[in-house]
Design a protein around this motif. Sequence first.
Motif, PDB file in Angstrom:
ATOM      1  N   SER A   1       0.823  -1.221   0.000  1.00 54.16           N
ATOM      2  CA  SER A   1       0.000   0.000   0.000  1.00 54.16           C
ATOM      3  C   SER A   1       0.847   1.256   0.000  1.00 54.16           C
ATOM      4  CB  SER A   1      -0.919   0.000   1.224  1.00 54.16           C
ATOM      5  OG  SER A   1      -0.162   0.058   2.426  1.00 54.16           O
ATOM      6  N   ASN A   2       2.173   1.086  -0.176  1.00 53.89           N
ATOM      7  CA  ASN A   2       3.091   2.240  -0.150  1.00 53.89           C
ATOM      8  C   ASN A   2       2.988   3.038   1.149  1.00 53.89           C
ATOM      9  OD1 ASN A   2       4.151   1.728  -2.775  1.00 53.89           O
ATOM     10  ND2 ASN A   2       2.349   2.699  -3.691  1.00 53.89           N
ATOM     11  N   GLY A   3       2.791   2.323   2.237  1.00 53.00           N
ATOM     12  CA  GLY A   3       2.753   2.950   3.547  1.00 53.00           C
ATOM     13  C   GLY A   3       1.436   3.600   3.910  1.00 53.00           C
ATOM     14  N   SER A   4       0.417   3.396   3.096  1.00 51.86           N
ATOM     15  CA  SER A   4      -0.860   4.082   3.342  1.00 51.86           C
ATOM     16  C   SER A   4      -1.958   3.132   3.813  1.00 51.86           C
ATOM     17  CB  SER A   4      -1.319   4.795   2.065  1.00 51.86           C
ATOM     18  OG  SER A   4      -1.497   3.865   1.006  1.00 51.86           O
ATOM     19  N   TRP A   5      -1.582   1.949   4.319  1.00 51.93           N
ATOM     20  CA  TRP A   5      -2.605   0.975   4.690  1.00 51.93           C
ATOM     21  C   TRP A   5      -3.477   1.503   5.820  1.00 51.93           C
ATOM     22  CZ3 TRP A   5      -4.554  -1.937   8.642  1.00 51.93           C
ATOM     23  CH2 TRP A   5      -5.344  -3.031   8.283  1.00 51.93           C
ATOM     24  N   LEU A   6      -2.872   2.108   6.815  1.00 52.63           N
ATOM     25  CA  LEU A   6      -3.663   2.601   7.946  1.00 52.63           C
ATOM     26  C   LEU A   6      -4.614   3.718   7.521  1.00 52.63           C
ATOM     27  CD1 LEU A   6      -0.932   2.636  10.750  1.00 52.63           C
ATOM     28  CD2 LEU A   6      -2.827   1.030  10.490  1.00 52.63           C
ATOM     29  N   SER A   7      -4.119   4.634   6.714  1.00 48.58           N
ATOM     30  CA  SER A   7      -4.978   5.743   6.290  1.00 48.58           C
ATOM     31  C   SER A   7      -6.053   5.283   5.309  1.00 48.58           C
ATOM     32  CB  SER A   7      -4.127   6.846   5.640  1.00 48.58           C
ATOM     33  OG  SER A   7      -3.423   6.342   4.515  1.00 48.58           O
ATOM     34  N   ASN A   8      -5.731   4.262   4.507  1.00 49.65           N
ATOM     35  CA  ASN A   8      -6.711   3.757   3.541  1.00 49.65           C
ATOM     36  C   ASN A   8      -7.635   2.686   4.108  1.00 49.65           C
ATOM     37  OD1 ASN A   8      -5.723   5.435   1.543  1.00 49.65           O
ATOM     38  ND2 ASN A   8      -4.347   3.883   0.679  1.00 49.65           N
ATOM     39  N   SER A   9      -7.476   2.375   5.381  1.00 52.30           N
ATOM     40  CA  SER A   9      -8.332   1.350   5.978  1.00 52.30           C
ATOM     41  C   SER A   9      -9.803   1.757   5.989  1.00 52.30           C
ATOM     42  CB  SER A   9      -7.874   1.036   7.406  1.00 52.30           C
ATOM     43  OG  SER A   9      -7.928   2.196   8.227  1.00 52.30           O
ATOM     44  N   ILE A  10     -10.071   3.050   5.780  1.00 49.98           N
ATOM     45  CA  ILE A  10     -11.469   3.497   5.739  1.00 49.98           C
ATOM     46  C   ILE A  10     -12.179   2.971   4.495  1.00 49.98           C
ATOM     47  CG2 ILE A  10     -11.000   5.563   7.091  1.00 49.98           C
ATOM     48  CD1 ILE A  10     -10.939   7.153   4.513  1.00 49.98           C
ATOM     49  N   TYR A  11     -11.397   2.511   3.499  1.00 50.18           N
ATOM     50  CA  TYR A  11     -12.019   1.997   2.273  1.00 50.18           C
ATOM     51  C   TYR A  11     -12.234   0.479   2.313  1.00 50.18           C
ATOM     52  CZ  TYR A  11     -10.458   6.564   0.635  1.00 50.18           C
ATOM     53  OH  TYR A  11     -10.244   7.912   0.503  1.00 50.18           O
ATOM     54  N   LEU A  12     -11.752  -0.174   3.349  1.00 50.03           N
ATOM     55  CA  LEU A  12     -11.913  -1.628   3.436  1.00 50.03           C
ATOM     56  C   LEU A  12     -13.376  -2.066   3.474  1.00 50.03           C
ATOM     57  CD1 LEU A  12      -9.016  -2.633   5.860  1.00 50.03           C
ATOM     58  CD2 LEU A  12      -9.202  -3.111   3.415  1.00 50.03           C
ATOM     59  N   PRO A  13     -14.281  -1.321   4.120  1.00 52.66           N
ATOM     60  CA  PRO A  13     -15.691  -1.752   4.086  1.00 52.66           C
ATOM     61  C   PRO A  13     -16.268  -1.826   2.678  1.00 52.66           C
ATOM     62  CG  PRO A  13     -15.356  -0.157   5.834  1.00 52.66           C
ATOM     63  CD  PRO A  13     -14.086  -0.191   5.041  1.00 52.66           C
ATOM     64  N   MET A  14     -15.744  -1.030   1.751  1.00 52.53           N
ATOM     65  CA  MET A  14     -16.228  -1.108   0.369  1.00 52.53           C
ATOM     66  C   MET A  14     -15.854  -2.467  -0.235  1.00 52.53           C
ATOM     67  SD  MET A  14     -15.318   2.764  -0.907  1.00 52.53           S
ATOM     68  CE  MET A  14     -16.110   2.492  -2.483  1.00 52.53           C
ATOM     69  N   GLY A  15     -14.630  -2.915   0.037  1.00 50.21           N
ATOM     70  CA  GLY A  15     -14.239  -4.248  -0.417  1.00 50.21           C
ATOM     71  C   GLY A  15     -15.045  -5.335   0.252  1.00 50.21           C
ATOM     72  N   LEU A  16     -15.343  -5.124   1.538  1.00 49.72           N
ATOM     73  CA  LEU A  16     -16.164  -6.079   2.275  1.00 49.72           C
ATOM     74  C   LEU A  16     -17.555  -6.183   1.666  1.00 49.72           C
ATOM     75  CD1 LEU A  16     -16.645  -7.869   4.761  1.00 49.72           C
ATOM     76  CD2 LEU A  16     -17.160  -5.805   6.064  1.00 49.72           C
ATOM     77  N   LEU A  17     -18.120  -5.042   1.305  1.00 51.66           N
ATOM     78  CA  LEU A  17     -19.440  -5.035   0.674  1.00 51.66           C
ATOM     79  C   LEU A  17     -19.396  -5.710  -0.694  1.00 51.66           C
ATOM     80  CD1 LEU A  17     -22.359  -4.042   1.005  1.00 51.66           C
ATOM     81  CD2 LEU A  17     -21.685  -1.913  -0.107  1.00 51.66           C
ATOM     82  N   ALA A  18     -18.300  -5.482  -1.432  1.00 59.05           N
ATOM     83  CA  ALA A  18     -18.166  -6.102  -2.752  1.00 59.05           C
ATOM     84  C   ALA A  18     -18.068  -7.622  -2.639  1.00 59.05           C
ATOM     85  CB  ALA A  18     -16.935  -5.541  -3.462  1.00 59.05           C
ATOM     86  N   ILE A  19     -17.332  -8.109  -1.625  1.00 57.51           N
ATOM     87  CA  ILE A  19     -17.209  -9.554  -1.426  1.00 57.51           C
ATOM     88  C   ILE A  19     -18.577 -10.169  -1.159  1.00 57.51           C
ATOM     89  CG2 ILE A  19     -16.297 -11.325   0.120  1.00 57.51           C
ATOM     90  CD1 ILE A  19     -13.818  -9.583   0.492  1.00 57.51           C
ATOM     91  N   ASN A  20     -19.355  -9.501  -0.324  1.00 53.89           N
ATOM     92  CA  ASN A  20     -20.671 -10.033   0.023  1.00 53.89           C
ATOM     93  C   ASN A  20     -21.609 -10.014  -1.179  1.00 53.89           C
ATOM     94  OD1 ASN A  20     -22.460 -10.922   2.351  1.00 53.89           O
ATOM     95  ND2 ASN A  20     -23.649  -9.209   1.550  1.00 53.89           N
ATOM     96  N   GLU A  21     -21.561  -8.923  -1.964  1.00 53.51           N
ATOM     97  CA  GLU A  21     -22.436  -8.825  -3.128  1.00 53.51           C
ATOM     98  C   GLU A  21     -22.045  -9.844  -4.193  1.00 53.51           C
ATOM     99  OE1 GLU A  21     -25.145  -7.107  -3.379  1.00 53.51           O
ATOM    100  OE2 GLU A  21     -24.879  -6.282  -1.369  1.00 53.51           O
TER     101      GLU A  21
END
Length: 338
Positions: free
Chosen positions: A207-227
């Motif tokens: 993530s080029n060091g941005s994993w913590l700051s980009n963790s706010i976008y993980l729920p979108m991936g979670l929603l995509a997995i479920n859909e």
Amino acid sequence: RTSQNNIKTKKLMTILPPTTKEPIVDENKNNNMFFVILQNIFQRSTKDNLTYFFEPIFMRALLVIFLIDNTSTCNARQTIPMGLAIFIDFSPLCSYSNNQLFWPWFNLFGLMYTFNQLRILSTFILLFWVTAVNTVNNSSGAIYHGNQLAALLLLVDFLGQLYLKLEPKIFNKKRTYQDAESLRIWWAQQTVAAAYVVCALTKMIMSNGSWLSNSIYLPMGLLAINERATLTTGINSSPLTSQVAQYLIRNPFLSRVFFAPGFFFEILFPFCLWNRATRLIGGTSLFIMHEMITYVMRLEFGSFKMALFAYFINLPYWLYLTWISIKRFNTGEVKKKE
């Protein structure tokens, strides 16, 4: 001279820390049964013959059971060779006839490995089979990393046993059976801790060091997995996942609070190697984290949960130690406040 030696010995005993062979009970505290037993558990390190014998067997048995459950079948063709499949064709091992031929031998060597018989040979057979089966499966167009930690534990154990075999000849040092078993467990625990550090570093590197700051976008991936699962099966099998994902998307701060601690659990996990209590606490914490991820995101961490339960939580040890502590309390071996 004898009296002088006795005086020196008494002075030395006042300087040295108290031994852990006997539990230390603070007479100023309320020594009820629960407190005394709890204090006895965390202050006393049980290393009797029973512990030395059964603890490694329990750990190896869980590893073998996991391997039997997860490497019993494999694809019959290497359509896209990966790893060792580039140099070796393991497909014949996965044919129905050969699988039926080799599988009983795998179970036999798994049993021998569990009870520490023909240690180097049995470990090598298990390592070879697990490597071959997963190489073929990963060469069929899909990559699956669910068994990688189990294979790594076998590899480390195999190399460690070679070292223990050569150590007397190279360093003129021969270990006792108990020391060798303890060292093998210690190497396995370090392997698990190192694997978690690699997971944490991979998150930051990819993530080029941005994993913590980009963790706010993980729920979108979670929603995509479920859909995607819903579109595949036609059934929304996890409505709670969608609700949680949508709620976290609307509340990005809570999303960071929910996902970010996992990174710190992983990167700091080597500190849990300090003693049995820290291994129990750290292992339980990560085990619960994996269970939450499995429930919410449908991602399995079978090899990691197996390794945590076997080498860190180690429930039989704590049950045995609790039983010993209760027994010592009831027989009066633990000092009770008058």
